[in-house]
Design a protein around this motif. Structure first.
Motif, PDB file in Angstrom:
ATOM      1  N   UNK A 181     -20.764   7.885  -3.238  1.00  0.00           N
ATOM      2  CA  UNK A 181     -20.587   8.159  -1.813  1.00  0.00           C
ATOM      3  C   UNK A 181     -21.340   7.068  -1.070  1.00  0.00           C
ATOM      4  N   UNK A 182     -21.252   7.046   0.237  1.00  0.00           N
ATOM      5  CA  UNK A 182     -21.812   5.927   1.000  1.00  0.00           C
ATOM      6  C   UNK A 182     -22.164   6.409   2.394  1.00  0.00           C
ATOM      7  N   UNK A 183     -22.746   5.510   3.177  1.00  0.00           N
ATOM      8  CA  UNK A 183     -23.030   5.811   4.577  1.00  0.00           C
ATOM      9  C   UNK A 183     -22.876   4.534   5.391  1.00  0.00           C
ATOM     10  N   UNK A 184     -22.994   4.659   6.717  1.00  0.00           N
ATOM     11  CA  UNK A 184     -23.040   3.465   7.557  1.00  0.00           C
ATOM     12  C   UNK A 184     -24.249   3.561   8.475  1.00  0.00           C
ATOM     13  N   UNK A 185     -24.725   2.434   8.914  1.00  0.00           N
ATOM     14  CA  UNK A 185     -26.035   2.340   9.549  1.00  0.00           C
ATOM     15  C   UNK A 185     -26.140   3.161  10.838  1.00  0.00           C
ATOM     16  N   UNK A 186     -25.074   3.199  11.634  1.00  0.00           N
ATOM     17  CA  UNK A 186     -25.155   3.940  12.892  1.00  0.00           C
ATOM     18  C   UNK A 186     -25.360   5.431  12.652  1.00  0.00           C
ATOM     19  N   UNK A 187     -24.635   5.980  11.691  1.00  0.00           N
ATOM     20  CA  UNK A 187     -24.789   7.402  11.388  1.00  0.00           C
ATOM     21  C   UNK A 187     -26.143   7.677  10.740  1.00  0.00           C
ATOM     22  N   UNK A 202     -38.645  18.423   3.825  1.00  0.00           N
ATOM     23  CA  UNK A 202     -38.039  18.570   2.512  1.00  0.00           C
ATOM     24  C   UNK A 202     -37.222  17.351   2.119  1.00  0.00           C
ATOM     25  N   UNK A 203     -36.159  17.580   1.346  1.00  0.00           N
ATOM     26  CA  UNK A 203     -35.347  16.500   0.781  1.00  0.00           C
ATOM     27  C   UNK A 203     -33.953  16.528   1.407  1.00  0.00           C
ATOM     28  N   UNK A 204     -33.482  15.359   1.826  1.00  0.00           N
ATOM     29  CA  UNK A 204     -32.156  15.241   2.426  1.00  0.00           C
ATOM     30  C   UNK A 204     -31.353  14.159   1.710  1.00  0.00           C
ATOM     31  N   UNK A 205     -30.060  14.423   1.503  1.00  0.00           N
ATOM     32  CA  UNK A 205     -29.138  13.423   0.984  1.00  0.00           C
ATOM     33  C   UNK A 205     -28.257  12.961   2.133  1.00  0.00           C
ATOM     34  N   UNK A 206     -28.482  11.724   2.563  1.00  0.00           N
ATOM     35  CA  UNK A 206     -27.847  11.223   3.781  1.00  0.00           C
ATOM     36  C   UNK A 206     -26.655  10.322   3.455  1.00  0.00           C
ATOM     37  N   UNK A 207     -25.662  10.915   2.838  1.00  0.00           N
ATOM     38  CA  UNK A 207     -24.453  10.172   2.492  1.00  0.00           C
ATOM     39  C   UNK A 207     -23.211  10.945   2.875  1.00  0.00           C
ATOM     40  N   UNK A 208     -22.070  10.355   2.637  1.00  0.00           N
ATOM     41  CA  UNK A 208     -20.793  10.993   2.948  1.00  0.00           C
ATOM     42  C   UNK A 208     -20.612  12.263   2.114  1.00  0.00           C
ATOM     43  N   UNK A 209     -19.795  13.182   2.640  1.00  0.00           N
ATOM     44  CA  UNK A 209     -19.556  14.446   1.949  1.00  0.00           C
ATOM     45  C   UNK A 209     -18.514  14.328   0.845  1.00  0.00           C
ATOM     46  N   UNK A 210     -17.848  13.183   0.749  1.00  0.00           N
ATOM     47  CA  UNK A 210     -16.824  13.003  -0.280  1.00  0.00           C
ATOM     48  C   UNK A 210     -17.097  11.741  -1.080  1.00  0.00           C
ATOM     49  N   UNK A 211     -16.344  11.566  -2.171  1.00  0.00           N
ATOM     50  CA  UNK A 211     -16.593  10.494  -3.133  1.00  0.00           C
ATOM     51  C   UNK A 211     -15.412   9.539  -3.200  1.00  0.00           C
ATOM     52  N   UNK A 212     -15.670   8.358  -3.754  1.00  0.00           N
ATOM     53  CA  UNK A 212     -14.629   7.360  -3.931  1.00  0.00           C
ATOM     54  C   UNK A 212     -15.064   6.396  -5.035  1.00  0.00           C
ATOM     55  N   UNK A 213     -14.100   5.829  -5.748  1.00  0.00           N
ATOM     56  CA  UNK A 213     -14.434   4.762  -6.689  1.00  0.00           C
ATOM     57  C   UNK A 213     -14.857   3.526  -5.882  1.00  0.00           C
ATOM     58  N   UNK A 262     -14.047   7.877   4.905  1.00  0.00           N
ATOM     59  CA  UNK A 262     -13.157   7.292   5.905  1.00  0.00           C
ATOM     60  C   UNK A 262     -13.947   6.782   7.112  1.00  0.00           C
ATOM     61  N   UNK A 263     -14.996   7.500   7.497  1.00  0.00           N
ATOM     62  CA  UNK A 263     -15.866   7.035   8.593  1.00  0.00           C
ATOM     63  C   UNK A 263     -16.578   5.739   8.206  1.00  0.00           C
ATOM     64  N   UNK A 264     -17.001   5.655   6.954  1.00  0.00           N
ATOM     65  CA  UNK A 264     -17.683   4.451   6.468  1.00  0.00           C
ATOM     66  C   UNK A 264     -16.754   3.246   6.548  1.00  0.00           C
ATOM     67  N   UNK A 265     -15.515   3.433   6.125  1.00  0.00           N
ATOM     68  CA  UNK A 265     -14.539   2.338   6.164  1.00  0.00           C
ATOM     69  C   UNK A 265     -14.308   1.882   7.597  1.00  0.00           C
ATOM     70  N   UNK A 266     -14.091   2.825   8.504  1.00  0.00           N
ATOM     71  CA  UNK A 266     -13.824   2.484   9.906  1.00  0.00           C
ATOM     72  C   UNK A 266     -15.019   1.790  10.548  1.00  0.00           C
ATOM     73  N   UNK A 267     -16.224   2.135  10.114  1.00  0.00           N
ATOM     74  CA  UNK A 267     -17.426   1.565  10.725  1.00  0.00           C
ATOM     75  C   UNK A 267     -17.584   0.081  10.436  1.00  0.00           C
ATOM     76  N   UNK A 268     -16.852  -0.434   9.462  1.00  0.00           N
ATOM     77  CA  UNK A 268     -17.008  -1.840   9.079  1.00  0.00           C
ATOM     78  C   UNK A 268     -16.543  -2.798  10.164  1.00  0.00           C
ATOM     79  N   UNK A 269     -15.741  -2.308  11.102  1.00  0.00           N
ATOM     80  CA  UNK A 269     -15.244  -3.189  12.165  1.00  0.00           C
ATOM     81  C   UNK A 269     -15.671  -2.727  13.555  1.00  0.00           C
ATOM     82  N   UNK A 270     -16.423  -1.642  13.650  1.00  0.00           N
ATOM     83  CA  UNK A 270     -16.868  -1.127  14.947  1.00  0.00           C
ATOM     84  C   UNK A 270     -18.232  -1.700  15.261  1.00  0.00           C
ATOM     85  N   UNK A 271     -18.329  -2.460  16.344  1.00  0.00           N
ATOM     86  CA  UNK A 271     -19.612  -3.060  16.729  1.00  0.00           C
ATOM     87  C   UNK A 271     -20.349  -2.152  17.691  1.00  0.00           C
TER      88      UNK A 271
END
Length: 271
Positions: A181-187, A202-213, A262-271
């Motif tokens: 899974x992944x994240x983007x800096x703004x989120x 406590x402990x937090x996992x700050x990544x996407x809720x879904x997975x991808x290769x 999908x949010x991570x992918x879209x964030x690659x071009x959003x400034x």
């Protein structure tokens, strides 16, 4: 106003977090290398964790929150975090430690959740585990451990590298069998803002809720960047799928702070 100290405020994550928090809190940050821009900002303090002890800066600033976003010499960073752990236990403050999905890189069959046992075969992962274990010995009110997967987003080092490779028509190396899974800096900085503001612990996992290769993520990002036919170099480090993902389950954030691949992918071009 609560005072926050970001260790590593000149780095990619630390600087983005500083910009996110500065309008709302009394935020101070450290930088290591001489920088005329930071030198003019009275909220930035030059600090070399390999040569100096942190207690002088802590005694002067007396922060309520200490965010550690440093990278570098492992031995020095472990010593520094042990010093911070001792400080927060004795003072009215807490530490927010930015950890990594690599604390689970020995477990490959499934994604990992907040209270799963950590086990790593990498130096980087074992270093993060050592600091986590020291913090876990403290009262839960004294720490937040944020495990973060790969970070993307416009302007991120990973996206900048992909753009450079696309421009040079170079093959982009991907790990075809790795499920992430992944994240983007703004989120990510919005999530950290929430954790600080609501005094979560406590402990937090700050990544996407879904997975991808990994290969599919890179292909999707390249297509989003306008290069659907990017050159890809596949690397296989095992014959079967290997997971390196930190999914949230026990400490869920509000819906508007959750994200998908999908949010991570879209964030690659959003400034």
């Amino acid at each position: 106003m609560n005072r926050i100290l970001i260790l590593g405020g000149s780095g990619f994550i630390g600087n983005a977090l500083y910009k996110e928090l500065a309008p709302f809190f009394d935020v101070h940050a450290t930088y290591k290398t001489d920088n005329p821009i930071f030198e003019k900002n009275k909220h930035f303090h030059q600090f070399d964790y390999e040569m100096e002890r942190l207690h002088i800066l802590l005694d002067n600033l007396k922060p309520k929150f200490i965010v550690t976003a440093l990278r570098g010499n492992v031995t020095s960073l472990v010593r520094l975090h042990f010093e911070i752990a001792d400080y927060v236990e004795k003072n009215d403050c807490k530490v927010i430690f930015l950890s990594s999905a690599n604390v689970f890189d020995r477990f490959t069959n499934y994604p990992s959740y907040e209270y799963d046992k950590t086990l790593s075969e990498s130096i980087y992962g074992r270093f993060k585990i050592k600091i986590e274990n020291e913090l876990l010995r403290k009262p839960i009110s004294k720490y937040v451990i944020c495990r973060i997967p790969m970070i993307y987003g416009a302007g991120s080092p990973r996206i900048n590298e992909i753009k450079a490779q696309l421009q040079m028509n170079e093959a982009i190396e991907v790990f075809s069998n790795v499920v992430i899974n992944a994240t983007h800096i703004n989120k990510l900085v919005q999530q950290l803002h929430y954790i600080i503001n609501r005094r979560r612990r406590g402990i937090f996992h700050l990544g996407s809720n879904n997975l991808i290769h990994h290969i599919d993520l890179i292909k999707d990002i390249c297509e989003e960047l306008g290069h659907p036919d990017a050159l890809i170099k596949q690397v296989f480090d095992s014959n079967e799928d290997r997971h390196l993902a930190v999914l949230p389950k026990d400490n869920m954030l509000p819906k508007h702070l959750q994200l998908t691949i999908e949010d991570v992918v879209k964030s690659s071009v959003v400034l």
